[in-house]
Design a protein around this motif. Sequence first.
Motif, PDB file in Angstrom:
ATOM      1  N   ALA A 168      67.178  34.315  29.178  1.00  0.00           N
ATOM      2  CA  ALA A 168      67.385  33.071  29.579  1.00  0.00           C
ATOM      3  C   ALA A 168      66.736  33.027  31.074  1.00  0.00           C
ATOM      4  O   ALA A 168      67.120  34.320  31.705  1.00  0.00           O
ATOM      5  CB  ALA A 168      68.808  32.499  29.462  1.00  0.00           C
ATOM      6  N   PRO A 169      66.435  32.391  31.807  1.00  0.00           N
ATOM      7  CA  PRO A 169      65.943  32.133  33.280  1.00  0.00           C
ATOM      8  C   PRO A 169      67.119  32.824  34.202  1.00  0.00           C
ATOM      9  O   PRO A 169      66.885  33.488  35.240  1.00  0.00           O
ATOM     10  CB  PRO A 169      65.463  30.723  33.525  1.00  0.00           C
ATOM     11  CG  PRO A 169      64.930  30.245  32.345  1.00  0.00           C
ATOM     12  CD  PRO A 169      65.973  30.925  31.417  1.00  0.00           C
ATOM     13  N   ALA A 170      68.267  32.190  33.777  1.00  0.00           N
ATOM     14  CA  ALA A 170      69.514  32.559  34.698  1.00  0.00           C
ATOM     15  C   ALA A 170      69.853  34.028  34.681  1.00  0.00           C
ATOM     16  O   ALA A 170      70.104  34.778  35.796  1.00  0.00           O
ATOM     17  CB  ALA A 170      70.714  31.943  34.067  1.00  0.00           C
ATOM     18  N   TYR A 171      69.362  34.649  33.623  1.00  0.00           N
ATOM     19  CA  TYR A 171      69.754  36.230  33.376  1.00  0.00           C
ATOM     20  C   TYR A 171      68.787  36.857  34.268  1.00  0.00           C
ATOM     21  O   TYR A 171      68.917  37.685  35.329  1.00  0.00           O
ATOM     22  CB  TYR A 171      69.909  36.728  31.884  1.00  0.00           C
ATOM     23  CG  TYR A 171      69.922  38.129  32.078  1.00  0.00           C
ATOM     24  CD1 TYR A 171      70.937  38.597  32.439  1.00  0.00           C
ATOM     25  CD2 TYR A 171      69.049  39.021  31.486  1.00  0.00           C
ATOM     26  CE1 TYR A 171      71.079  40.277  32.314  1.00  0.00           C
ATOM     27  CE2 TYR A 171      68.789  40.107  31.458  1.00  0.00           C
ATOM     28  CZ  TYR A 171      70.091  41.010  31.995  1.00  0.00           C
ATOM     29  OH  TYR A 171      69.958  42.369  32.011  1.00  0.00           O
ATOM     30  N   HIS A 242      59.270  31.890  16.079  1.00  0.00           N
ATOM     31  CA  HIS A 242      59.469  30.826  15.227  1.00  0.00           C
ATOM     32  C   HIS A 242      60.789  30.097  15.735  1.00  0.00           C
ATOM     33  O   HIS A 242      60.934  28.666  15.565  1.00  0.00           O
ATOM     34  CB  HIS A 242      59.446  30.862  13.608  1.00  0.00           C
ATOM     35  CG  HIS A 242      59.534  29.618  12.704  1.00  0.00           C
ATOM     36  ND1 HIS A 242      58.227  29.255  12.283  1.00  0.00           N
ATOM     37  CD2 HIS A 242      60.338  28.921  12.276  1.00  0.00           C
ATOM     38  CE1 HIS A 242      58.366  28.374  11.554  1.00  0.00           C
ATOM     39  NE2 HIS A 242      59.849  27.846  11.412  1.00  0.00           N
ATOM     40  N   ILE A 243      61.754  30.713  15.888  1.00  0.00           N
ATOM     41  CA  ILE A 243      63.044  30.117  16.233  1.00  0.00           C
ATOM     42  C   ILE A 243      63.221  29.788  17.618  1.00  0.00           C
ATOM     43  O   ILE A 243      63.741  28.934  18.371  1.00  0.00           O
ATOM     44  CB  ILE A 243      63.969  31.152  16.042  1.00  0.00           C
ATOM     45  CG1 ILE A 243      64.106  31.825  14.383  1.00  0.00           C
ATOM     46  CG2 ILE A 243      65.593  30.935  16.499  1.00  0.00           C
ATOM     47  CD1 ILE A 243      64.537  30.472  13.581  1.00  0.00           C
ATOM     48  N   ALA A 244      62.431  30.636  18.708  1.00  0.00           N
ATOM     49  CA  ALA A 244      62.490  30.446  19.999  1.00  0.00           C
ATOM     50  C   ALA A 244      61.523  29.604  20.447  1.00  0.00           C
ATOM     51  O   ALA A 244      61.668  29.037  21.656  1.00  0.00           O
ATOM     52  CB  ALA A 244      62.236  31.789  20.803  1.00  0.00           C
ATOM     53  N   ARG A 245      60.479  29.003  19.704  1.00  0.00           N
ATOM     54  CA  ARG A 245      59.433  28.090  20.300  1.00  0.00           C
ATOM     55  C   ARG A 245      59.950  26.912  21.062  1.00  0.00           C
ATOM     56  O   ARG A 245      59.170  26.916  22.229  1.00  0.00           O
ATOM     57  CB  ARG A 245      58.366  27.776  19.261  1.00  0.00           C
ATOM     58  CG  ARG A 245      57.173  27.165  19.626  1.00  0.00           C
ATOM     59  CD  ARG A 245      56.528  26.526  18.429  1.00  0.00           C
ATOM     60  NE  ARG A 245      56.121  27.642  17.320  1.00  0.00           N
ATOM     61  CZ  ARG A 245      56.250  27.560  16.289  1.00  0.00           C
ATOM     62  NH1 ARG A 245      57.220  26.720  15.623  1.00  0.00           N
ATOM     63  NH2 ARG A 245      55.862  28.775  15.604  1.00  0.00           N
ATOM     64  N   ASP A 246      60.700  26.164  20.557  1.00  0.00           N
ATOM     65  CA  ASP A 246      61.019  24.989  21.111  1.00  0.00           C
ATOM     66  C   ASP A 246      61.735  25.327  22.619  1.00  0.00           C
ATOM     67  O   ASP A 246      61.638  24.568  23.601  1.00  0.00           O
ATOM     68  CB  ASP A 246      62.129  24.154  20.432  1.00  0.00           C
ATOM     69  CG  ASP A 246      61.365  23.532  19.187  1.00  0.00           C
ATOM     70  OD1 ASP A 246      60.095  23.602  19.274  1.00  0.00           O
ATOM     71  OD2 ASP A 246      61.979  23.204  18.325  1.00  0.00           O
ATOM     72  N   HIS A 247      62.711  26.313  22.854  1.00  0.00           N
ATOM     73  CA  HIS A 247      63.350  26.563  23.887  1.00  0.00           C
ATOM     74  C   HIS A 247      62.406  27.228  24.982  1.00  0.00           C
ATOM     75  O   HIS A 247      62.675  26.994  26.211  1.00  0.00           O
ATOM     76  CB  HIS A 247      64.482  27.435  23.505  1.00  0.00           C
ATOM     77  CG  HIS A 247      65.558  26.676  22.783  1.00  0.00           C
ATOM     78  ND1 HIS A 247      66.571  26.060  23.262  1.00  0.00           N
ATOM     79  CD2 HIS A 247      66.009  26.667  21.495  1.00  0.00           C
ATOM     80  CE1 HIS A 247      67.434  25.769  22.437  1.00  0.00           C
ATOM     81  NE2 HIS A 247      66.923  26.031  21.356  1.00  0.00           N
ATOM     82  N   LEU A 248      61.339  27.905  24.225  1.00  0.00           N
ATOM     83  CA  LEU A 248      60.370  28.498  25.274  1.00  0.00           C
ATOM     84  C   LEU A 248      59.502  27.346  25.810  1.00  0.00           C
ATOM     85  O   LEU A 248      59.511  27.397  27.244  1.00  0.00           O
ATOM     86  CB  LEU A 248      59.440  29.280  24.427  1.00  0.00           C
ATOM     87  CG  LEU A 248      58.520  30.302  25.279  1.00  0.00           C
ATOM     88  CD1 LEU A 248      59.143  31.183  25.991  1.00  0.00           C
ATOM     89  CD2 LEU A 248      57.543  30.981  24.354  1.00  0.00           C
ATOM     90  N   GLU A 249      59.285  26.445  25.367  1.00  0.00           N
ATOM     91  CA  GLU A 249      58.496  25.246  25.638  1.00  0.00           C
ATOM     92  C   GLU A 249      59.332  24.527  26.716  1.00  0.00           C
ATOM     93  O   GLU A 249      58.736  24.145  27.891  1.00  0.00           O
ATOM     94  CB  GLU A 249      57.946  24.241  24.617  1.00  0.00           C
ATOM     95  CG  GLU A 249      56.789  25.067  23.679  1.00  0.00           C
ATOM     96  CD  GLU A 249      56.313  24.134  22.542  1.00  0.00           C
ATOM     97  OE1 GLU A 249      57.275  22.898  22.309  1.00  0.00           O
ATOM     98  OE2 GLU A 249      55.638  24.510  21.919  1.00  0.00           O
ATOM     99  N   LYS A 250      60.523  24.459  26.524  1.00  0.00           N
ATOM    100  CA  LYS A 250      61.495  23.735  27.284  1.00  0.00           C
ATOM    101  C   LYS A 250      61.912  24.607  28.620  1.00  0.00           C
ATOM    102  O   LYS A 250      62.606  23.900  29.401  1.00  0.00           O
ATOM    103  CB  LYS A 250      62.786  23.182  26.617  1.00  0.00           C
ATOM    104  CG  LYS A 250      62.529  21.685  25.679  1.00  0.00           C
ATOM    105  CD  LYS A 250      63.913  21.472  24.873  1.00  0.00           C
ATOM    106  CE  LYS A 250      64.428  22.464  24.298  1.00  0.00           C
ATOM    107  NZ  LYS A 250      65.716  21.747  23.497  1.00  0.00           N
ATOM    108  N   GLY A 251      61.805  25.484  28.628  1.00  0.00           N
ATOM    109  CA  GLY A 251      61.948  26.615  29.789  1.00  0.00           C
ATOM    110  C   GLY A 251      63.427  26.977  29.669  1.00  0.00           C
ATOM    111  O   GLY A 251      63.904  27.630  30.687  1.00  0.00           O
ATOM    112  N   ASP A 252      64.008  26.915  28.844  1.00  0.00           N
ATOM    113  CA  ASP A 252      65.356  27.403  28.249  1.00  0.00           C
ATOM    114  C   ASP A 252      65.373  28.929  27.986  1.00  0.00           C
ATOM    115  O   ASP A 252      66.402  29.639  28.221  1.00  0.00           O
ATOM    116  CB  ASP A 252      66.217  26.934  27.137  1.00  0.00           C
ATOM    117  CG  ASP A 252      66.467  25.397  27.298  1.00  0.00           C
ATOM    118  OD1 ASP A 252      66.556  24.897  28.664  1.00  0.00           O
ATOM    119  OD2 ASP A 252      66.701  24.765  26.399  1.00  0.00           O
ATOM    120  N   LEU A 253      64.215  29.403  27.731  1.00  0.00           N
ATOM    121  CA  LEU A 253      64.195  30.908  27.635  1.00  0.00           C
ATOM    122  C   LEU A 253      63.066  31.206  27.870  1.00  0.00           C
ATOM    123  O   LEU A 253      61.719  30.586  28.113  1.00  0.00           O
ATOM    124  CB  LEU A 253      64.048  31.138  25.925  1.00  0.00           C
ATOM    125  CG  LEU A 253      65.215  31.099  25.107  1.00  0.00           C
ATOM    126  CD1 LEU A 253      65.000  31.274  23.722  1.00  0.00           C
ATOM    127  CD2 LEU A 253      66.420  32.126  25.797  1.00  0.00           C
TER     128      LEU A 253
END
Length: 291
Positions: A168-171, A242-253
């Motif tokens: 996560a960006p925060a970490y 496959h699991i991380a893709r959406d959160h990667l695009e939103k900037g959560d990961l």
Amino acid sequence: MELTRLKSMAVFAAVVQQGSFNKAARLLGISRPAVSEQLKKLEQQLSVRLLHRNTRGFSLTQEGEKVLPLAALVLESIGSLDQVLIENEPRGTIRLTATFDFARNWLLPRLKAFNELYPMVQFDLVISDERLDLIGAGIDIALRAANIQEEGFVARPIFDDVLQLYAAPAYLNSLKREIGMGNLHELRWVLLEQLMPGNEVTLKSDQGRRRFVPDFFHRVNSPEILFQLILNGHGIGCLIEHIARDHLEKGDLVRVLPDWYGRNLSLYLLYPSRLNLPKRVRLLIDFLMET
């Protein structure tokens, strides 16, 4: 025999049973004038009057009373045919099992699409990160992130993926120095017990292979909790794209050290031998394999 007469007889029976031309039209899914036209044709074909009509409604003639029982059989037969077709529509319950992450991100959207095609099929979902006795649990279809041999079950690969490093960006913002392979073991990690026996992380790239046990880590046995811990900034960890893709695009990961990868991971569909499978199960298997 004129087959068109059967249609007219069914309309005649519907009019009498419903007590109204309008109600008969709604029952049969045709217009009010079409009902009158069919009744007129039947009377012309038989050369008799079947109904006495007046402003208050209608009544059966003597000839109409004689024809009605036969006409009612025609209408009943049409209704029985519709019921047979409905009963042939796939229906019943399919019992499936999957882990939380695959159920949420891959399976559930596909079950919704399948239900739109076959609305009479029900699902009994057993969502668990633990390995189940598929036969003992009465499972029809299982989703597994490995080709686990089950006696009496067929295993077919659905898709292949690879573990990648995410945080996560925060970490990442809390770190005092840039991440590199030399200090990777010093970071806080979140490890999935099933994929990292002995708490050992294995990474590979064009530069070679690296194995280490992190100095500090949280360990879980649930892919879903692994994902949530990484997403909430508890440390760095391995997820499939496959699991991380959406959160990667939103900037959560954020993808960390993109040149390095973990182990390959395949999703398998497990089901009993296709011999004597219920139609609903066969249809769902084919649907999941195609999508």
